[in-house]
Design an enzyme around this catalytic site. Structure first.
Site, PDB file in Angstrom:
ATOM      1  N   ARG A 141     -11.677  54.760 -18.379  1.00  0.00           N
ATOM      2  CA  ARG A 141     -10.899  54.244 -19.498  1.00  0.00           C
ATOM      3  C   ARG A 141      -9.685  53.430 -19.046  1.00  0.00           C
ATOM      4  O   ARG A 141      -8.955  52.879 -19.869  1.00  0.00           O
ATOM      5  CB  ARG A 141     -10.412  55.410 -20.375  1.00  0.00           C
ATOM      6  CG  ARG A 141     -11.515  56.283 -20.926  1.00  0.00           C
ATOM      7  CD  ARG A 141     -10.955  57.544 -21.567  1.00  0.00           C
ATOM      8  NE  ARG A 141     -10.204  57.261 -22.777  1.00  0.00           N
ATOM      9  CZ  ARG A 141     -10.671  57.425 -24.008  1.00  0.00           C
ATOM     10  NH1 ARG A 141     -11.904  57.881 -24.195  1.00  0.00           N
ATOM     11  NH2 ARG A 141      -9.932  57.156 -25.055  1.00  0.00           N
ATOM     12  N   TYR A 144      -8.614  49.790 -20.135  1.00  0.00           N
ATOM     13  CA  TYR A 144      -7.952  49.655 -21.438  1.00  0.00           C
ATOM     14  C   TYR A 144      -6.562  50.275 -21.415  1.00  0.00           C
ATOM     15  O   TYR A 144      -5.566  49.619 -21.763  1.00  0.00           O
ATOM     16  CB  TYR A 144      -8.807  50.320 -22.519  1.00  0.00           C
ATOM     17  CG  TYR A 144      -8.270  50.162 -23.921  1.00  0.00           C
ATOM     18  CD1 TYR A 144      -8.283  48.922 -24.549  1.00  0.00           C
ATOM     19  CD2 TYR A 144      -7.762  51.251 -24.624  1.00  0.00           C
ATOM     20  CE1 TYR A 144      -7.789  48.769 -25.840  1.00  0.00           C
ATOM     21  CE2 TYR A 144      -7.272  51.118 -25.906  1.00  0.00           C
ATOM     22  CZ  TYR A 144      -7.296  49.873 -26.512  1.00  0.00           C
ATOM     23  OH  TYR A 144      -6.803  49.730 -27.792  1.00  0.00           O
ATOM     24  N   ASP A 145      -6.486  51.537 -20.956  1.00  0.00           N
ATOM     25  CA  ASP A 145      -5.210  52.258 -20.978  1.00  0.00           C
ATOM     26  C   ASP A 145      -4.148  51.538 -20.145  1.00  0.00           C
ATOM     27  O   ASP A 145      -3.039  51.276 -20.611  1.00  0.00           O
ATOM     28  CB  ASP A 145      -5.384  53.676 -20.427  1.00  0.00           C
ATOM     29  CG  ASP A 145      -6.400  54.500 -21.210  1.00  0.00           C
ATOM     30  OD1 ASP A 145      -6.971  53.963 -22.184  1.00  0.00           O
ATOM     31  OD2 ASP A 145      -6.629  55.666 -20.843  1.00  0.00           O
ATOM     32  N   ASN A 173      -5.525  56.197 -34.003  1.00  0.00           N
ATOM     33  CA  ASN A 173      -6.862  55.988 -34.581  1.00  0.00           C
ATOM     34  C   ASN A 173      -6.781  55.434 -36.001  1.00  0.00           C
ATOM     35  O   ASN A 173      -6.156  56.030 -36.872  1.00  0.00           O
ATOM     36  CB  ASN A 173      -7.631  57.313 -34.604  1.00  0.00           C
ATOM     37  CG  ASN A 173      -7.987  57.793 -33.213  1.00  0.00           C
ATOM     38  OD1 ASN A 173      -7.108  58.041 -32.399  1.00  0.00           O
ATOM     39  ND2 ASN A 173      -9.272  57.913 -32.930  1.00  0.00           N
ATOM     40  N   ARG A 185     -16.813  54.622 -31.944  1.00  0.00           N
ATOM     41  CA  ARG A 185     -15.681  55.424 -32.411  1.00  0.00           C
ATOM     42  C   ARG A 185     -16.189  56.505 -33.352  1.00  0.00           C
ATOM     43  O   ARG A 185     -17.202  56.365 -34.014  1.00  0.00           O
ATOM     44  CB  ARG A 185     -14.654  54.536 -33.107  1.00  0.00           C
ATOM     45  CG  ARG A 185     -14.067  53.497 -32.180  1.00  0.00           C
ATOM     46  CD  ARG A 185     -12.860  52.848 -32.809  1.00  0.00           C
ATOM     47  NE  ARG A 185     -12.810  51.428 -32.517  1.00  0.00           N
ATOM     48  CZ  ARG A 185     -11.766  50.652 -32.756  1.00  0.00           C
ATOM     49  NH1 ARG A 185     -10.684  51.167 -33.308  1.00  0.00           N
ATOM     50  NH2 ARG A 185     -11.791  49.378 -32.469  1.00  0.00           N
ATOM     51  N   ASN A 189     -19.282  56.316 -35.935  1.00  0.00           N
ATOM     52  CA  ASN A 189     -20.442  57.072 -35.437  1.00  0.00           C
ATOM     53  C   ASN A 189     -20.935  58.073 -36.476  1.00  0.00           C
ATOM     54  O   ASN A 189     -22.123  58.116 -36.821  1.00  0.00           O
ATOM     55  CB  ASN A 189     -20.063  57.841 -34.162  1.00  0.00           C
ATOM     56  CG  ASN A 189     -20.208  57.009 -32.917  1.00  0.00           C
ATOM     57  OD1 ASN A 189     -20.570  55.839 -32.978  1.00  0.00           O
ATOM     58  ND2 ASN A 189     -19.905  57.607 -31.779  1.00  0.00           N
ATOM     59  N   PRO A 273      -9.050  62.334 -24.366  1.00  0.00           N
ATOM     60  CA  PRO A 273      -7.895  63.170 -24.709  1.00  0.00           C
ATOM     61  C   PRO A 273      -8.279  64.337 -25.613  1.00  0.00           C
ATOM     62  O   PRO A 273      -9.094  64.191 -26.525  1.00  0.00           O
ATOM     63  CB  PRO A 273      -6.961  62.197 -25.446  1.00  0.00           C
ATOM     64  CG  PRO A 273      -7.407  60.839 -25.033  1.00  0.00           C
ATOM     65  CD  PRO A 273      -8.880  60.947 -24.820  1.00  0.00           C
TER      66      PRO A 273
END
Length: 312
Positions: A141, A144-145, A173, A185, A189, A273
């Site tokens: 990840r 992106y992070d 979110n 997501r 989903n 997370p």
């Protein structure tokens, strides 16, 4: 009327922002490379006299004359940003450099759409803006992070070094109509799986939590942040502090959609997370903002959108 540039303007959030800016009487230049954005999201705006659509990748410089810049360009879901992680990092970092350079040249105010992912897998709960985060710099990840973290660094260095008028928001979110059905997501989903009668996939044991903000609430926060007093830079958390487990979300979606889908559990992805909840005291105090749309009401609108999309 202001001339406003929206990068990533044909995406989920960007298209809603374009709608709002036009409704408020502004002239909008929508820029997108259509990697995750879609012309369908802005098709209803193409004949608007104050709307212009430009195919462009923000990793290359852009020379236009604008007064405001909303920098939203970047794939935001793991499925999309892990597809080409190098390009994801370049979009965040080179994109920020190019848009900051543009803002510096034309002396425009610029807003960066950052993310709650800068907090990583947090040890502080809920997350406040003064928390520095717990991020794996070499994980799946990280493109992106760390790309978003570097973009924030660039924004604040341009502010300090060049006195640039910056605004930074950290998005938690967000969901709503025009989400990509295959973005991986959790909201999209669950809804798509339920509508198609498939089993609903839950990663881990379903106890991990997220906070879900409806898109209209988020766009209102964007508008307030962009027009906040000069010198108030942020970063500011933007999200809904209502906290729901994945199990709670799945059960609510099943109740609203109906059908006979079952819950299926799979291993938790790396670096996912365990908790995500914003402390929005700063947004409340400085912007007079807090979310208004309840999760159930927002999900009804989102389910209706996906139902139309899947039947088309």
């Amino acid at each position: 009327m202001q001339k406003i540039l929206v990068t990533g303007g044909a995406g989920f959030l960007g298209s809603h922002l374009c709608d709002r800016l036009l409704a408020d009487g502004h002239d909008v230049l929508c820029v997108d490379n259509f990697f995750t954005g879609s012309k369908r999201n802005v098709a209803h705006l193409l004949n608007h006299p104050h709307f212009e659509l430009l195919r462009h990748d923000v990793t290359f410089p852009l020379y236009v004359e604008v007064e405001r810049i909303f920098n939203l360009a970047c794939p935001a879901s793991p499925v999309h940003y892990q597809h080409d992680p190098v390009q994801t990092t370049k979009t965040s970092v080179h994109g920020a450099i190019n848009m900051l350079g543009l803002a510096k040249r034309v002396r425009a105010r610029i807003l960066q759409a950052s993310t709650s992912e800068v907090y990583g897998d947090p040890e502080m709960h809920p997350q406040r803006e003064d928390y520095w985060g717990r991020v794996n710099p070499i994980g799946f990840r990280s493109c992106y992070d760390e790309g978003k973290r570097c973009a924030e660094t660039l924004f604040f260095d341009y502010h300090r070094q060049h006195d640039l008028d910056i605004k930074v928001v950290r998005i938690f979110n967000t969901y709503g109509p025009r989400m990509h059905p295959n973005d991986g997501r959790v909201v999209s989903n669950f809804i798509v799986q339920a509508l198609e009668g498939e089993d609903i996939t839950i990663y881990g044991d379903g106890s991990q939590t997220r906070s879900f903000c409806y898109v209209d609430d988020l766009i209102e926060a964007f508008m307030r942040m962009m027009e906040s007093p000069q010198g108030f830079t942020g970063p500011v958390n933007i999200g809904n502090p209502g906290e729901f487990s994945m199990l709670q979300l799945a059960e609510l979606v099943l109740t609203l959609v109906g059908g006979k889908s079952k819950l299926v559990f799979k291993p938790l992805p790396a670096d996912d997370p365990r908790q995500r909840k914003p402390d929005i005291a700063l947004a409340q105090n400085q912007l007079g903002w807090q979310p208004k749309v309840a999760l159930e009401d927002g999900l009804k609108e989102t389910i209706a959108y996906f139902r139309r999309t899947l039947e088309a």
